[in-house]
Design an enzyme around this catalytic site. Sequence first.
Site, PDB file in Angstrom:
ATOM      1  N   GLU A 135     117.770  34.461 -19.982  1.00  0.00           N
ATOM      2  CA  GLU A 135     117.342  34.428 -18.641  1.00  0.00           C
ATOM      3  C   GLU A 135     116.181  35.257 -18.457  1.00  0.00           C
ATOM      4  OE1 GLU A 135     119.433  34.936 -14.240  1.00  0.00           O
ATOM      5  OE2 GLU A 135     118.969  36.706 -15.385  1.00  0.00           O
ATOM      6  N   ASN A 157     119.336   5.248 -38.968  1.00  0.00           N
ATOM      7  CA  ASN A 157     118.877   4.461 -39.895  1.00  0.00           C
ATOM      8  C   ASN A 157     117.279   4.074 -39.351  1.00  0.00           C
ATOM      9  OD1 ASN A 157     120.814   3.763 -41.420  1.00  0.00           O
ATOM     10  ND2 ASN A 157     121.756   2.164 -40.398  1.00  0.00           N
ATOM     11  N   HIS A 217     120.779  30.849 -15.468  1.00  0.00           N
ATOM     12  CA  HIS A 217     121.165  31.515 -14.489  1.00  0.00           C
ATOM     13  C   HIS A 217     122.605  31.337 -13.831  1.00  0.00           C
ATOM     14  CE1 HIS A 217     120.475  34.125 -10.956  1.00  0.00           C
ATOM     15  NE2 HIS A 217     120.573  33.192 -10.160  1.00  0.00           N
TER      16      HIS A 217
END
Lengths: 122, 693
Positions: B70, B415, B48
Amino acid sequence: MKIALVVDDSRTMRDLTSATLRSAGFEVILGVDGQDALNALGNKDITLVATDYNMPNMNGVELVKALRNKEKYKFTPILLISTEQDERIKQQAREAGASGWVKKPFEQKTLIAAVSKVCGLE
Amino acid sequence: MDNIDDLKEVFIAECYEMIEGMEKHLIDMESNPNVTSEVLNAIFRGAHSIKGGAGALGFERIYKFTHGLEALLDALRSGQKSINLDVVDALLAGVDIVRRMVDAESANEMLPEGFGRDIQERIEKILVDGAQTPELKILSPEEVPANASLEQGNPNTITYNIEFKPNKELFSTGNDPLFILKQLQGLGKIEVNTDLSKLPKWDEFNQQDCYFSWNIILETEAAEASIKEAFEFVEGLAEINISKEQDVGKKLEEKVDSAKNEKKESTELEKVKVEKLENKVVGAVVEETKVSSPHTATVRVDVDKIDRMVNMVGELVISQSMLIAKMANLPIEMQHLLEGNLNDLSRKTRELQGAVMSVRMQPVQSIFSRMIRLSRDLSHQLNKPFKLVTAGEGTEVDKTIIEKLSDPITHMIRNAADHGLETPEERIAAGKPAEGVINLSAYHSGGKIVIEIEDDGAGIKRDKVLAKAKSKGLVMQDAELSPEQIDTLIFLPGFSTAEAVSTISGRGVGMDVVDRNIKELGGDISIHNTPGKGLRFTITLPLTLAILDGMVVAAGAEKYIIPIVNMMETFRPRLQDIQTIANGNDLINIRGEFLPIVYLYDLLKIPNAKQNANEALVVVIESGRNRFGLVVDSLLGQQQVVIKRIDDQSETIPGISGATILGDGKISLILDVSGIYKMLNHHIHSKPIEAVV
């Protein structure tokens, strides 16, 4: 001295509304949501309130109710700013005691026109 | 804020904030089945806000696209549509598009035609598919069929008769008839007649009520719509009759009345339907406490200006140190004279330095939210469900550090996800929950910033690591290393434990690269390995890159700086507390605990220094979570020191992190305590180092 309380959780909108009101001779107090606005307001004398509807913590309609509950701000002009989808919001705002409303997104002159309707521009 | 470019920048910055927030919530939703109304509302508000700003500033594309987002979010938060993973995925894709659009605006680039169209359609499809037709059909005032026939487009003036009868409670909405009358006055020639008949006696008079009504005659060229417009805000709060002074007058009155009644009806209908819908919503979602957002007034400043300020403060610190050094050579009386002021100056400089540095501080949140997004993507790509849990996103870090932290943290999370965390099957077999967890946290501790990355995976397999290190010649064949020493082997250059070059982590993203990155920031990284249970990396960083509180120590004729934050205590050990180990570091006994010690003169090949710890001083140093003792000749005093990096070499000097200028004008080297700790473990200092001047 005219002072406006501008409340909106969007920084862009706060800036835009403030700039518009300043150009009309207002000084501005800012709030990011209803609760913040009440804190910033304290007990100061203000000429006008311009608040958004969609805000966290306390939305625009709740803010209107809270203000109307205070003796000092019972008759202060309050404009609620909301988007066109929210016709229900307009009804809620009216019931809460808001003076008027401005549709978002607004042109500066639209806001000024609404302001002149509720508190004049002198 | 009247400058339109400034507004654009503010808007763009705000968009990124909203996007970050929306993304975080959406990713949370993927793993959390209990979606609270607060979360849905927060995501809705994000879209919004972006839409509002885009509309206000004329960003058509963003406006249109966000409008669709929206709408879907509105349907979700009101309970009209239900949330499922597909919807969340679509929303995330939508947020991505918005981000790309904002990026383009920020870089003043044009996106191709129809950019984002496919996602937009996907979102629209979700909205439309099996959607209940919205129960509310809202009539806007414009739809009320009142004025259509009244717009004459008449260029001449028309005289209107306006009856304005406010309800008693008109004032309670903050409206004032005065301003309405003034607005009408602005439309043409006006005559106002006030009806005072409703004014009660004094003892019944309530100043909060409106007793007046007005009869207004207005001669105007304006259309009736303009007159109605003046009463926009008091519709429903007053009786308003507008008629032209013509025969048509009566008919128009009737039309206006019937239109008003219609509107009243539809309003009633709205009320009932809103109630019905609200009952549905309350049943469907869970309420939660609300989260507040911080409010700061901001100023935009060029980073260059800040950097210049930092440098200037740095020079100021050096000058001040020199002053203090020179003062020590003055006669005592003069010293006493100047002492007070110089200490004052010292304190104020320190405060100034703190203030300037804090200007550059930013919360690590920006990095953390990127990691959340990365983790979600990795988890999908690797088919290993895991969660990234963050803490301390608000912890502030120097701006330059933030930018450089992104890569090392990304590597470590990759990792951890790729190599550390086991597959769900392996985890269940090991008695762990199928979903892995990586904790990413940041906090301040003792003048430093600490960032921890901890996973609950398999940890590092020590035998493999040792074997690999030996096979690569990084460690001597017969070396016996403690478990902790083996763990730090992964920081050695050229070391990689990846069996295959995985597409996720890329070629040997060695921890040595990460180590070097962190080192360049003046920080250090340490490791805590629990094979089978998990692995934790701890990164400590200085709060500032530029200025350091240091302790000047002497070894031989040379002076060095140890960062005060790393110093725990200093003492002279007794001979019996020193233990020599063959092929290893000497150990020192401190209150029953044994710490390894390093001889500074040996490390840096300093001539003429004290060789025996019991004749010298041991400084207990803490680096990350590791502690060791450093043997120096003596302590010379505390000093605020401006760090000058030793620029650009192909090989950094092990054990040294920078240089500075002492009060006496001479150059002194700053010790790199984390580097020294690592050297402690690997006997690297067997490599000859030229005596450092």
